[in-house]
Design a protein around this motif. Structure first.
Motif, mmCIF file in Angstrom:
data_model
loop_
_atom_site.group_PDB
_atom_site.id
_atom_site.type_symbol
_atom_site.label_atom_id
_atom_site.label_comp_id
_atom_site.label_asym_id
_atom_site.label_seq_id
_atom_site.Cartn_x
_atom_site.Cartn_y
_atom_site.Cartn_z
ATOM 1 N N LYS A 168 -12.456 10.737 11.246
ATOM 2 C CA LYS A 168 -13.905 10.950 11.252
ATOM 3 C C LYS A 168 -14.670 9.795 10.599
ATOM 4 C CE LYS A 168 -17.046 14.757 10.469
ATOM 5 N NZ LYS A 168 -17.184 16.117 9.989
ATOM 6 N N LYS A 169 -14.118 9.283 9.499
ATOM 7 C CA LYS A 169 -14.803 8.239 8.730
ATOM 8 C C LYS A 169 -14.303 6.834 9.063
ATOM 9 C CE LYS A 169 -17.088 11.246 6.180
ATOM 10 N NZ LYS A 169 -18.512 11.401 6.173
ATOM 11 N N ASN A 170 -13.372 6.755 10.014
ATOM 12 C CA ASN A 170 -12.836 5.467 10.450
ATOM 13 C C ASN A 170 -12.265 4.644 9.283
ATOM 14 O OD1 ASN A 170 -12.153 3.670 12.485
ATOM 15 N ND2 ASN A 170 -14.044 2.500 12.243
ATOM 16 N N TRP A 171 -11.402 5.291 8.487
ATOM 17 C CA TRP A 171 -10.787 4.608 7.358
ATOM 18 C C TRP A 171 -9.894 3.475 7.840
ATOM 19 C CZ3 TRP A 171 -8.813 9.182 3.863
ATOM 20 C CH2 TRP A 171 -9.912 9.759 3.203
ATOM 21 N N SER A 172 -9.717 2.493 7.002
ATOM 22 C CA SER A 172 -8.849 1.361 7.346
ATOM 23 C C SER A 172 -7.397 1.825 7.405
ATOM 24 C CB SER A 172 -8.988 0.251 6.303
ATOM 25 O OG SER A 172 -8.356 0.627 5.091
ATOM 26 N N SER A 173 -6.600 1.094 8.148
ATOM 27 C CA SER A 173 -5.179 1.453 8.258
ATOM 28 C C SER A 173 -4.481 1.352 6.904
ATOM 29 C CB SER A 173 -4.475 0.575 9.296
ATOM 30 O OG SER A 173 -4.550 -0.785 8.922
ATOM 31 N N LEU A 233 -3.354 18.312 1.754
ATOM 32 C CA LEU A 233 -3.829 16.955 1.508
ATOM 33 C C LEU A 233 -3.645 16.057 2.728
ATOM 34 C CD1 LEU A 233 -5.027 15.080 -0.636
ATOM 35 C CD2 LEU A 233 -2.699 14.576 -1.379
ATOM 36 N N ILE A 234 -2.471 16.095 3.341
ATOM 37 C CA ILE A 234 -2.232 15.216 4.486
ATOM 38 C C ILE A 234 -3.103 15.625 5.680
ATOM 39 C CG2 ILE A 234 -0.269 16.360 5.630
ATOM 40 C CD1 ILE A 234 1.020 13.515 5.765
ATOM 41 N N GLY A 235 -3.324 16.929 5.840
ATOM 42 C CA GLY A 235 -4.223 17.376 6.897
ATOM 43 C C GLY A 235 -5.636 16.876 6.678
ATOM 44 N N ALA A 236 -6.112 16.955 5.438
ATOM 45 C CA ALA A 236 -7.455 16.471 5.113
ATOM 46 C C ALA A 236 -7.543 14.959 5.287
ATOM 47 C CB ALA A 236 -7.818 16.872 3.684
ATOM 48 N N ILE A 237 -6.528 14.255 4.856
ATOM 49 C CA ILE A 237 -6.525 12.791 4.993
ATOM 50 C C ILE A 237 -6.612 12.388 6.453
ATOM 51 C CG2 ILE A 237 -5.067 10.733 4.741
ATOM 52 C CD1 ILE A 237 -4.095 12.062 2.051
ATOM 53 N N PHE A 293 0.826 -1.203 0.000
ATOM 54 C CA PHE A 293 0.000 0.000 0.000
ATOM 55 C C PHE A 293 0.868 1.264 0.000
ATOM 56 C CE2 PHE A 293 -3.098 -3.092 1.524
ATOM 57 C CZ PHE A 293 -4.211 -2.738 0.782
ATOM 58 N N VAL A 294 1.906 1.261 0.811
ATOM 59 C CA VAL A 294 2.815 2.413 0.865
ATOM 60 C C VAL A 294 3.542 2.571 -0.468
ATOM 61 C CG1 VAL A 294 4.877 3.364 1.970
ATOM 62 C CG2 VAL A 294 3.094 2.321 3.366
ATOM 63 N N GLY A 295 4.025 1.465 -1.018
ATOM 64 C CA GLY A 295 4.785 1.524 -2.273
ATOM 65 C C GLY A 295 3.960 2.006 -3.447
ATOM 66 N N VAL A 296 2.754 1.485 -3.593
ATOM 67 C CA VAL A 296 1.887 1.915 -4.693
ATOM 68 C C VAL A 296 1.495 3.383 -4.500
ATOM 69 C CG1 VAL A 296 -0.364 1.561 -5.814
ATOM 70 C CG2 VAL A 296 1.058 -0.412 -5.202
ATOM 71 N N GLY A 297 1.157 3.748 -3.272
ATOM 72 C CA GLY A 297 0.831 5.150 -2.998
ATOM 73 C C GLY A 297 2.014 6.067 -3.272
ATOM 74 N N GLY A 298 3.208 5.621 -2.888
ATOM 75 C CA GLY A 298 4.415 6.412 -3.143
ATOM 76 C C GLY A 298 4.653 6.620 -4.629
ATOM 77 N N ALA A 299 4.394 5.581 -5.417
ATOM 78 C CA ALA A 299 4.549 5.711 -6.870
ATOM 79 C C ALA A 299 3.561 6.730 -7.429
ATOM 80 C CB ALA A 299 4.352 4.350 -7.538
ATOM 81 N N VAL A 300 2.334 6.688 -6.955
ATOM 82 C CA VAL A 300 1.319 7.652 -7.407
ATOM 83 C C VAL A 300 1.755 9.076 -7.035
ATOM 84 C CG1 VAL A 300 -1.057 8.453 -7.038
ATOM 85 C CG2 VAL A 300 -0.588 6.004 -7.342
ATOM 86 N N GLY A 301 2.177 9.249 -5.785
ATOM 87 C CA GLY A 301 2.610 10.573 -5.334
ATOM 88 C C GLY A 301 3.807 11.092 -6.115
ATOM 89 N N ALA A 302 4.756 10.218 -6.374
ATOM 90 C CA ALA A 302 5.952 10.629 -7.124
ATOM 91 C C ALA A 302 5.596 11.025 -8.550
ATOM 92 C CB ALA A 302 6.983 9.505 -7.123
ATOM 93 N N MET A 303 4.680 10.299 -9.170
ATOM 94 C CA MET A 303 4.271 10.656 -10.534
ATOM 95 C C MET A 303 3.536 11.993 -10.554
ATOM 96 S SD MET A 303 3.259 7.028 -12.334
ATOM 97 C CE MET A 303 2.253 6.396 -10.998
ATOM 98 N N LEU A 304 2.704 12.229 -9.542
ATOM 99 C CA LEU A 304 2.022 13.525 -9.455
ATOM 100 C C LEU A 304 3.027 14.662 -9.267
ATOM 101 C CD1 LEU A 304 -0.997 12.507 -7.187
ATOM 102 C CD2 LEU A 304 -1.098 13.152 -9.614
ATOM 103 N N ARG A 305 4.021 14.433 -8.393
ATOM 104 C CA ARG A 305 5.050 15.456 -8.178
ATOM 105 C C ARG A 305 5.814 15.725 -9.466
ATOM 106 N NH1 ARG A 305 8.769 13.378 -4.234
ATOM 107 N NH2 ARG A 305 10.043 12.610 -5.915
#
Length: 119
Positions: free
Chosen positions: A53-58, A43-47, A5-17
């Motif tokens: 508030k919404k009890n998102w999964s870890s 973004l991180i503040g909103a997340i 999850f961290v790796g895929v998210g990191g790839a998405v973030g890096a591509m956006l950057r």
């Protein structure tokens, strides 16, 4: 599994950057990095605010907060650019950049968390 999850998210973030870095800009002030870091802070503040508030999964939080935001924001680039401004003798610009980055990004986290309260 959390690493995935961290790796895929990191790839998405890096591509956006990287996408933001392709914006044509010819000035000497590192505005694109500043903008990227402010967006990441909001973004991180909103997340964080919505996740509680919404009890998102870890795993969702790991993907978005650690992965996407971690890959998207650019503290190492910020540090290098500040150093390069100092090396180039642009002390006032370097200090201005550093102050704006910290103040705007901490404020961005607050704005993101306030926005999350509205959800």
């Amino acid at each position: 599994m959390e690493f995935l999850f961290v790796g895929v998210g990191g790839a998405v973030g890096a591509m956006l950057r990287y996408g933001i870095s392709l914006t044509p800009y010819k000035g000497t002030f590192p505005i694109l990095t500043l903008i990227t870091n402010i967006i990441g802070a909001v973004l991180i503040g909103a997340i964080v605010g919505v996740a509680v508030k919404k009890n998102w999964s870890s795993n969702t939080v790991l993907f978005l907060k650690t992965g996407v935001c971690g890959g998207f924001t650019t503290f190492s680039t910020f540090s290098l650019e500040a150093h390069n401004l100092f090396q180039a003798g642009r002390t006032i610009m370097a200090v201005t950049y550093m102050i704006l980055s910290v103040v705007c990004c901490v404020s961005g986290v607050m704005v993101g968390m306030l926005a999350a309260e509205k959800c």
